[in-house]
Design an enzyme around this catalytic site. Sequence first.
Site, PDB file in Angstrom:
ATOM      1  CG  HIS A  70    -106.905  43.920 -23.182  1.00 40.47           C
ATOM      2  ND1 HIS A  70    -107.860  44.861 -22.868  1.00 40.47           N
ATOM      3  CD2 HIS A  70    -106.628  44.092 -24.506  1.00 40.47           C
ATOM      4  CE1 HIS A  70    -108.139  45.568 -23.948  1.00 40.47           C
ATOM      5  NE2 HIS A  70    -107.422  45.116 -24.956  1.00 40.47           N
ATOM      6  CB  CYS A 128    -105.203  47.671 -24.588  1.00 36.78           C
ATOM      7  SG  CYS A 128    -106.202  48.104 -26.021  1.00 36.78           S
ATOM      8  CG  ASN A 142    -110.483  46.300 -26.775  1.00 34.71           C
ATOM      9  OD1 ASN A 142    -110.192  46.924 -25.756  1.00 34.71           O
ATOM     10  ND2 ASN A 142    -109.578  45.905 -27.645  1.00 34.71           N
TER      11      ASN A 142
HETATM   12  O1  UT7 Z   1    -106.656  45.732 -27.801  1.00 34.83           O
HETATM   13  C1  UT7 Z   1    -106.223  45.233 -29.028  1.00 34.83           C
HETATM   14  C2  UT7 Z   1    -107.207  45.678 -30.087  1.00 34.83           C
HETATM   15  N1  UT7 Z   1    -107.304  44.882 -31.276  1.00 34.83           N
HETATM   16  C3  UT7 Z   1    -107.683  43.585 -31.323  1.00 34.83           C
HETATM   17  O2  UT7 Z   1    -107.865  42.902 -30.360  1.00 34.83           O
HETATM   18  C4  UT7 Z   1    -107.900  43.004 -32.715  1.00 34.83           C
HETATM   19  C5  UT7 Z   1    -107.423  41.587 -32.874  1.00 34.83           C
HETATM   20  N2  UT7 Z   1    -107.959  41.014 -34.092  1.00 34.83           N
HETATM   21  C6  UT7 Z   1    -109.223  40.511 -34.159  1.00 34.83           C
HETATM   22  O3  UT7 Z   1    -109.919  40.502 -33.159  1.00 34.83           O
HETATM   23  C7  UT7 Z   1    -109.695  39.914 -35.452  1.00 34.83           C
HETATM   24  O4  UT7 Z   1    -108.627  39.932 -36.400  1.00 34.83           O
HETATM   25  C8  UT7 Z   1    -110.924  40.652 -36.068  1.00 34.83           C
HETATM   26  C9  UT7 Z   1    -112.146  40.370 -35.198  1.00 34.83           C
HETATM   27  C10 UT7 Z   1    -110.670  42.142 -36.138  1.00 34.83           C
HETATM   28  C11 UT7 Z   1    -111.204  40.115 -37.458  1.00 34.83           C
HETATM   29  O5  UT7 Z   1    -111.411  38.714 -37.390  1.00 34.83           O
HETATM   30  P1  UT7 Z   1    -110.672  37.761 -38.428  1.00 34.83           P
HETATM   31  O6  UT7 Z   1    -111.110  36.407 -38.115  1.00 34.83           O
HETATM   32  O7  UT7 Z   1    -109.193  38.058 -38.355  1.00 34.83           O
HETATM   33  O8  UT7 Z   1    -111.297  38.226 -39.816  1.00 34.83           O
HETATM   34  P2  UT7 Z   1    -110.570  38.747 -41.131  1.00 34.83           P
HETATM   35  O9  UT7 Z   1    -110.079  40.125 -40.934  1.00 34.83           O
HETATM   36  O10 UT7 Z   1    -109.629  37.690 -41.619  1.00 34.83           O
HETATM   37  O11 UT7 Z   1    -111.779  38.763 -42.122  1.00 34.83           O
HETATM   38  C12 UT7 Z   1    -112.439  37.559 -42.571  1.00 34.83           C
HETATM   39  C13 UT7 Z   1    -113.549  37.966 -43.495  1.00 34.83           C
HETATM   40  C14 UT7 Z   1    -113.113  38.932 -44.584  1.00 34.83           C
HETATM   41  O12 UT7 Z   1    -113.874  38.638 -45.739  1.00 34.83           O
HETATM   42  P3  UT7 Z   1    -113.237  37.783 -46.940  1.00 34.83           P
HETATM   43  O13 UT7 Z   1    -112.043  38.551 -47.368  1.00 34.83           O
HETATM   44  O14 UT7 Z   1    -112.918  36.452 -46.335  1.00 34.83           O
HETATM   45  O15 UT7 Z   1    -114.354  37.760 -47.925  1.00 34.83           O
HETATM   46  C15 UT7 Z   1    -113.526  40.264 -44.040  1.00 34.83           C
HETATM   47  O16 UT7 Z   1    -113.752  41.217 -45.050  1.00 34.83           O
HETATM   48  O17 UT7 Z   1    -114.584  38.637 -42.737  1.00 34.83           O
HETATM   49  C16 UT7 Z   1    -114.812  39.942 -43.320  1.00 34.83           C
HETATM   50  N3  UT7 Z   1    -115.138  40.862 -42.251  1.00 34.83           N
HETATM   51  C17 UT7 Z   1    -116.381  41.014 -41.774  1.00 34.83           C
HETATM   52  N4  UT7 Z   1    -117.550  40.438 -42.087  1.00 34.83           N
HETATM   53  C18 UT7 Z   1    -118.624  40.810 -41.406  1.00 34.83           C
HETATM   54  C19 UT7 Z   1    -114.302  41.677 -41.571  1.00 34.83           C
HETATM   55  N5  UT7 Z   1    -114.984  42.366 -40.644  1.00 34.83           N
HETATM   56  C20 UT7 Z   1    -116.265  41.964 -40.741  1.00 34.83           C
HETATM   57  C21 UT7 Z   1    -117.451  42.308 -40.061  1.00 34.83           C
HETATM   58  N6  UT7 Z   1    -118.603  41.711 -40.408  1.00 34.83           N
HETATM   59  N7  UT7 Z   1    -117.456  43.212 -39.062  1.00 34.83           N
END
Ligand code: UT7
Length: 333
Positions: free
Chosen positions: A256, A115, A286
Amino acid sequence: MFYTARIIGIGSYVPEKILSNKDLETMVETNDEWIVERTGIEERRISKEGVETASMMAVEASKRAIADCGINPEELDLIIVASTTTNLISPTISCVIQAEIGAKNAFGYDLNNACPGFLTAFSTVEAYFEAGLAKKALIVGTEVISNYVDWTDRGTCILFGDGAGACVLEAKEVESKEEVNTVIMHSDGVRGDCLTCEHGRQLGLMDDPEFLNKNTFSMDGKAVFKFAVTETPKVIKEVLEKADIKKEDIDIYILHQANSRIIESIASRVGIDMNKVPMNLNKYGNTSSASIPILMDEMKKNGMFKTTQKVVLSSFGAGVVWGAAITNIDINR
Ligand code: UT7
């Protein structure tokens, strides 16, 4: 007398095809509400297979950036293309652009720095300008991340989009060192495991199912989030301090476009008004190295660059790599 980069032309190209959150609901177990709340993304663009390649989009974005400032392509000394998802090993995309636009006097090469690739290209051009080695440059970020996304992984496939953006930079002669851009870049390979994608072609491994699983982006989302909201505010403060510029004296912070919660957290930790932090990730997701120039092009079209503007550019991503630069956008000269 010193030389430093000024942004004088901006262009972008995004694919026509839109993939909405509703579309993703039919592909993985997710929903529009979750994606919007956790990321701010509503839709993203996906390239037409085999047509809207990283090189094709880079050429289009470059032509638009050159038309924007009206330079003759023969004036270009340097072309640097950032891409993590290039369609070409040889020739480089920069050489393809050179041939397509007729920049016969330019030297060019491609780089891959995830990125922050566009910011890396900017920092390199700044160094060339300061050293007196070039006077006009074209920098491009271009990505077809959809080729490397695991469309069964809801943790990553909702985030990314395709597109390209380009800027023309000119070496401006300035009287004092204080008028020279300030750029700070950092890497930390020790934390690199949080966002990975192995090259798909490695002889001896191509029949191994475990290896094939590593050919798409794999991410520890929480670790990337934490890294982004910790290091980006620090490097923005660092670059302001090094330049001896108050945060209030920056017109626009161009960050970004990864996640609206990350951007809001960075703004809050630095103490910047959100009015100075534009976002368009709701429409494009992104787009990795293309996100900053695509946003700048949209800002230009919306009339946000009325006079010379002092801006901070800042990015973070795989590696891990992060950085920030203070420069001027001078597109209405
Ligand atoms: O250029 C750099 C590229 N990368 C990034 O910018 C990524 C940075 N990270 C993020 O943006 C966030 O961590 C994410 C958007 C990827 C995830 O958000 P989060 O608030 O960290 O969610 P999480 O991974 O803690 O997941 C929370 C819950 C989980 O369920 P449980 O375990 O609480 O039951 C996940 O399984 O949300 C679930 N989950 C989803 N639910 C619906 C994860 N992805 C999804 C989804 N739809 N797409």
